[in-house]
Design a protein around this motif. Structure first.
Motif, PDB file in Angstrom:
ATOM      1  N   LEU A  95      14.352  37.936   6.870  1.00  0.00           N
ATOM      2  CA  LEU A  95      13.864  36.566   7.049  1.00  0.00           C
ATOM      3  C   LEU A  95      13.615  35.841   5.734  1.00  0.00           C
ATOM      4  O   LEU A  95      13.181  34.689   5.731  1.00  0.00           O
ATOM      5  N   GLY A  96      13.872  36.508   4.617  1.00  0.00           N
ATOM      6  CA  GLY A  96      13.622  35.896   3.311  1.00  0.00           C
ATOM      7  C   GLY A  96      14.409  34.627   3.088  1.00  0.00           C
ATOM      8  O   GLY A  96      13.880  33.622   2.596  1.00  0.00           O
ATOM      9  N   GLU A  97      15.687  34.634   3.479  1.00  0.00           N
ATOM     10  CA  GLU A  97      16.510  33.437   3.280  1.00  0.00           C
ATOM     11  C   GLU A  97      16.018  32.303   4.172  1.00  0.00           C
ATOM     12  O   GLU A  97      15.926  31.154   3.733  1.00  0.00           O
ATOM     13  N   THR A  98      15.714  32.603   5.434  1.00  0.00           N
ATOM     14  CA  THR A  98      15.234  31.579   6.354  1.00  0.00           C
ATOM     15  C   THR A  98      13.947  30.934   5.847  1.00  0.00           C
ATOM     16  O   THR A  98      13.762  29.707   5.952  1.00  0.00           O
ATOM     17  N   ALA A  99      13.068  31.745   5.278  1.00  0.00           N
ATOM     18  CA  ALA A  99      11.801  31.228   4.761  1.00  0.00           C
ATOM     19  C   ALA A  99      11.941  30.605   3.382  1.00  0.00           C
ATOM     20  O   ALA A  99      10.991  29.979   2.892  1.00  0.00           O
TER      21      ALA A  99
END
Length: 508
Positions: A95-99
């Protein structure tokens, strides 16, 4: 020579090249959105270096936690609790990219490093304690086999058609949750280590049930007698701390042996091999788009060599496989140095370099890639084993970090002769093991400990009753025979599955 040089890293399990490029691009976009200017090349290099190296730091922290966690939770409980680290890491990384947070990727790498540090200590300990002495090496090698399968799975999933694409690389991290979830489903149905239950928890009823479950028979009196004999022979039933272990003269040479073997495990040069692989493929004339597929041969070679090692370890022994592996690596590194030096003089020379790389990988996985973890569990009595794995894990991860930190400078200074450093390490490891290490196959933990007594200058005279209990009489039914009588179809498969699940988590 420039065309075969590879980028410096600090982790042999680095992601394939395309995902690396996409992740660095994500770092740049995130930096631009925050500070309204693109990140400098130095900033991107620093962020990437932290992302890669923090895995080894997490591994060290995880290894140092082991002695405490297994005392409270036991072997099985620690592995179950460790699953939560893999789940948390998978969420952060996926989820790092989404956040829009590269910090989530860095923290996720640290946490999965902790997960690997715990599993690489507790899993070999658990496997060694539940296995019959005649199959302890073969079952212990499952640890190495599933590490190699994890590497191969990472290479396969990183292909452009799967997750090695700009739009799909976060799923590569999310895949970590799948083996963790499988472990959570399988492990609760396996018993706790019977040795732990009997010697540390004093629960003979549950220990007997655990032996019966693992061995597939009702009469486990001989196994219980063996553990009782080991209990009586121990100088202390209290679980030792790492400091008490290091101060104890009775296990001095066991400690030295584990430190040497674990240091050679990391410093023998396998990590450095990955720095050259893509460059050698390019030098051999392979199209860049084909290199990720050709690289699968390295993961396949690892897996096959580890499986063969597991099949022969109880016949050949630990010591010969370790010595052979280190000697073969020294020879292959010497040949690789010659081939790299003449890389540009003959068009066919890069192919010889590629064959040498595969030979180095196969030599490593034939012995040095898995046996050090088996030895750590075998060389120490029950009360010293947790502290021993903590020391071994510390040496393992510190050496891993040292290779990543120092090898780029060694390679820059020595160029094609950089691998001669690893020739010296492998030769030293082989000589030390030939002189010091006793063979441990088909021996009880107590017998192995007694074989070091003379070197440690500690007099150990086992009484006649103990010798009678530990002896294998011709008419006695051995646990290893019962193990193979039918329990393989159920219990061993579950143990193997759990092993692979834990170790595949470290590939990313």
């Amino acid at each position: 020579m420039e065309k075969i040089q590879k980028r410096p890293t600090t982790d042999c399990k680095e992601l394939p090249a395309p995902p690396k490029q996409y992740i660095k691009a994500f770092y740049n976009v995130t930096w631009l959105s925050r500070y309204q200017e693109p990140a400098t090349s130095e900033t991107l290099t620093l962020l990437w270096s932290i992302t890669v190296s923090v895995f080894a730091i997490g591994g060290l922290v995880g290894a140092l936690m082991v002695s405490i966690t297994i005392k409270v939770l036991g072997r099985k409980g620690t592995l179950l609790a460790n699953t939560s680290l893999a789940m948390i890491s998978a969420l952060l990384l996926a989820l790092g990219e989404t956040a829009g947070s590269f910090e989530m990727l860095i923290i996720g790498r640290f946490i999965i490093g902790m997960d690997s540090g715990v599993s690489l200590s507790v899993l070999p300990m658990y496997l060694g304690e539940i296995s019959p002495r005649g199959m302890r090496g073969s079952i212990g090698q499952f640890n190495s086999v599933f590490i190699c399968l994890g590497v191969f799975a990472g290479q396969l999933l990183g292909l452009p058609e799967i997750f090695g694409h700009e739009d799909r690389w976060p799923f590569l991290f999310g895949f970590l949750a799948i083996p963790a979830a499988l472990q959570l489903c399988v492990l609760p149905f396996l018993p706790e280590s019977p040795r732990f239950l009997l010697m540390e928890r004093r629960d003979e009823a549950r220990a007997e049930q655990a032996f019966q479950a693992f061995l597939g028979k009702r009469d486990v009196s001989s196994e219980l007698e063996e553990v009782h004999a080991e209990t009586r022979a121990q100088s202390s039933l209290q679980v030792a701390t790492p400091m008490e272990l290091l101060k104890n003269r009775a296990v001095r040479w066991q400690i030295i042996t584990i430190v040497v073997v674990m240091a050679c495990y990391q410093l023998c040069g396998l990590n450095a091999i990955w720095y050259y692989t893509n460059g050698i493929f390019e030098g051999a004339g392979f199209d860049k788009s084909m290199i990720p597929y050709i690289t699968l041969s390295t993961g396949g070679t690892e897996t096959v060599a580890a499986v063969i090692s597991g099949l022969v370890i109880e016949r050949v022994g630990r010591k010969p496989l370790l010595i052979f592996g280190f000697c073969a690596m020294a020879v292959c590194f010497s040949l690789l140095t010659i081939f790299l030096h003449f890389q540009d003089t003959h068009s066919w020379m890069p192919y010889l370099s590629f064959i040498s790389i595969l030979a180095v990988i196969a030599s490593f996985c034939s012995g040095p890639g898995g046996i050090p973890f088996i030895l750590t569990g075998e060389l120490f009595e029950q009360s010293y084993r947790p502290a021993a794995f903590m020391v071994a894990g510390g040496v393992n991860w510190l050496s891993n970090f040292a290779v990543g930190l120092l090898f780029p400078f060694i390679q820059e200074f020595l160029q094609t002769y950089a691998f001669l450093v690893f020739v010296a390490v492998c030769a030293f490891g082989a000589i030390y093991l030939f002189i010091v290490l006793p063979e441990t196959k088909n021996k009880t933990f107590l017998e192995i400990s007694q074989s070091f007594a003379k070197m440690n200058k500690v007099l150990q005279e086992p009484d006649e009753e103990m010798e009678e209990e530990l002896s294998v009489k011709p008419g006695r039914t051995n646990s290893e025979l019962d193990w193979t009588a039918g329990v393989n179809d159920s219990k061993d498969c579950n143990s193997s599955a759990k092993d692979g699940i834990v170790e595949m988590e470290s590939v990313f």
